[in-house]
Design a protein around this motif. Structure first.
Motif, PDB file in Angstrom:
ATOM      1  N   GLN A 219       0.978  -1.239  -0.140  1.00 17.73           N
ATOM      2  CA  GLN A 219       0.083  -0.255   0.057  1.00 17.73           C
ATOM      3  C   GLN A 219       0.765   1.246  -0.419  1.00 17.73           C
ATOM      4  N   ALA A 220       2.028   1.095   1.258  1.00 18.49           N
ATOM      5  CA  ALA A 220       2.881   2.739   0.647  1.00 18.49           C
ATOM      6  C   ALA A 220       3.533   2.870  -0.810  1.00 18.49           C
ATOM      7  N   LEU A 221       4.030   1.396  -1.538  1.00 17.12           N
ATOM      8  CA  LEU A 221       4.237   1.332  -2.816  1.00 17.12           C
ATOM      9  C   LEU A 221       3.276   2.037  -3.254  1.00 17.12           C
ATOM     10  N   MET A 222       1.952   1.843  -3.722  1.00 18.06           N
ATOM     11  CA  MET A 222       0.959   2.300  -4.561  1.00 18.06           C
ATOM     12  C   MET A 222       0.783   3.875  -4.278  1.00 18.06           C
TER      13      MET A 222
ATOM     14  N   PHE B 167      -0.953  -4.706  -9.619  1.00 19.60           N
ATOM     15  CA  PHE B 167       0.481  -4.934  -9.005  1.00 19.60           C
ATOM     16  C   PHE B 167       0.666  -5.683  -8.773  1.00 19.60           C
ATOM     17  N   GLU B 168       1.335  -6.441  -8.354  1.00 20.16           N
ATOM     18  CA  GLU B 168       2.240  -7.291  -7.769  1.00 20.16           C
ATOM     19  C   GLU B 168       3.118  -6.853  -7.878  1.00 20.16           C
ATOM     20  N   ILE B 169       3.662  -9.196  -6.949  1.00 18.61           N
ATOM     21  CA  ILE B 169       5.044  -8.905  -6.392  1.00 18.61           C
ATOM     22  C   ILE B 169       5.477  -9.806  -7.081  1.00 18.61           C
TER      23      ILE B 169
ATOM     24  N   GLU C 183       5.890  -4.970  -9.042  1.00 17.59           N
ATOM     25  CA  GLU C 183       5.796  -4.978  -9.650  1.00 17.59           C
ATOM     26  C   GLU C 183       4.565  -3.868  -9.838  1.00 17.59           C
ATOM     27  N   VAL C 184       4.118  -3.172 -11.275  1.00 16.51           N
ATOM     28  CA  VAL C 184       3.171  -2.125 -11.111  1.00 16.51           C
ATOM     29  C   VAL C 184       3.425  -1.237 -12.512  1.00 16.51           C
ATOM     30  N   GLY C 185       1.906  -1.540 -12.609  1.00 16.74           N
ATOM     31  CA  GLY C 185       1.315  -1.310 -14.324  1.00 16.74           C
ATOM     32  C   GLY C 185       0.074  -0.205 -14.002  1.00 16.74           C
ATOM     33  N   VAL C 186       0.956   1.065 -14.678  1.00 16.11           N
ATOM     34  CA  VAL C 186       0.198   2.343 -14.879  1.00 16.11           C
ATOM     35  C   VAL C 186      -0.332   2.746 -16.438  1.00 16.11           C
TER      36      VAL C 186
ATOM     37  N   PHE D 148       6.073  -0.263 -14.146  1.00 15.90           N
ATOM     38  CA  PHE D 148       7.790  -0.221 -13.143  1.00 15.90           C
ATOM     39  C   PHE D 148       8.017  -1.466 -12.583  1.00 15.90           C
ATOM     40  N   GLU D 149       8.839  -1.958 -11.676  1.00 15.80           N
ATOM     41  CA  GLU D 149       9.934  -2.867 -11.188  1.00 15.80           C
ATOM     42  C   GLU D 149      10.554  -1.290 -10.157  1.00 15.80           C
ATOM     43  N   PHE D 150      10.131  -2.044  -8.678  1.00 14.82           N
ATOM     44  CA  PHE D 150      10.682  -1.047  -7.493  1.00 14.82           C
ATOM     45  C   PHE D 150      11.613  -1.854  -6.399  1.00 14.82           C
TER      46      PHE D 150
END
Length: 178
Positions: free
Chosen positions: A39-42, A56-58, A68-71, A82-84
């Motif tokens: 949630q903090a990353l979101m 959103f996936e881990i 891993e986040v898709g926007v 993205f990958e964080f």
């Protein structure tokens, strides 16, 4: 024939043990307070990048938790992946693509989120009310005329999924399962 059956039983139990071990490892990484929560990353992504999170996936790479986040950006008609690093939220990789026909269902849900002046995080937060567990995946979709958020959770009891109707802001009981 007996050897084959014994081999299959041993292989099946080994696969189960690896799966259970992998779940425990993921749970430990998600419970590590030194990592940013999903949630903090979101929230960080919504603050720093334009568009609406659609996925959103881990992932675990070399023992390190990766988000891993898709926007989707409706104005630019793009999907950015993205990958964080979970440790500090540092950006590892970013890839931008034009929206394709396969993205149309996610796009419908994103447009509804924008019209309702919501965010992915606010939907996740609402869907998680009174629920425990760590988020291992979340995505928005549109099917059967319903735009919804699907969340995959894990806790000490195992994995489960839930679905949340974006428009009515309520759980979808027919799509909720453990």
């Amino acid at each position: 024939m007996t050897r084959l059956l014994v081999s299959l039983v041993l292989f099946s139990s080994a696969s189960f043990s690896v799966s259970a071990w992998a779940e425990q490892s993921v749970l430990e990484l998600l419970s590590d307070e030194q990592n940013l929560s999903p949630q903090a990353l979101m929230l960080k992504v919504e603050k720093e990048y334009s568009g609406v999170i659609c996925d959103f996936e881990i992932d675990v790479e070399n023992g390190e938790l990766i988000y891993e986040v898709g926007v989707i950006d409706t104005e630019r008609e793009t999907l950015t992946e993205f990958e964080f690093k979970a440790k500090d939220g540092g950006l590892i990789n970013q890839k931008v693509e034009r929206l394709e026909a396969a993205d149309k269902y996610g796009l419908k849900a994103v447009i509804l989120i924008e019209e309702m002046e919501q965010t992915f995080y606010s939907l996740v937060d609402k869907a998680m009310e009174d629920r425990n567990g760590h988020i291992v995946g979340a995505k928005i979709d549109h099917d059967l005329g319903i735009s919804y958020l699907e969340i995959k959770l894990i806790d000490a009891m195992g994995k489960r999924k839930l679905a949340f109707d974006i428009k009515s802001q309520r759980p979808l009981p027919l799509l909720t399962w453990d």
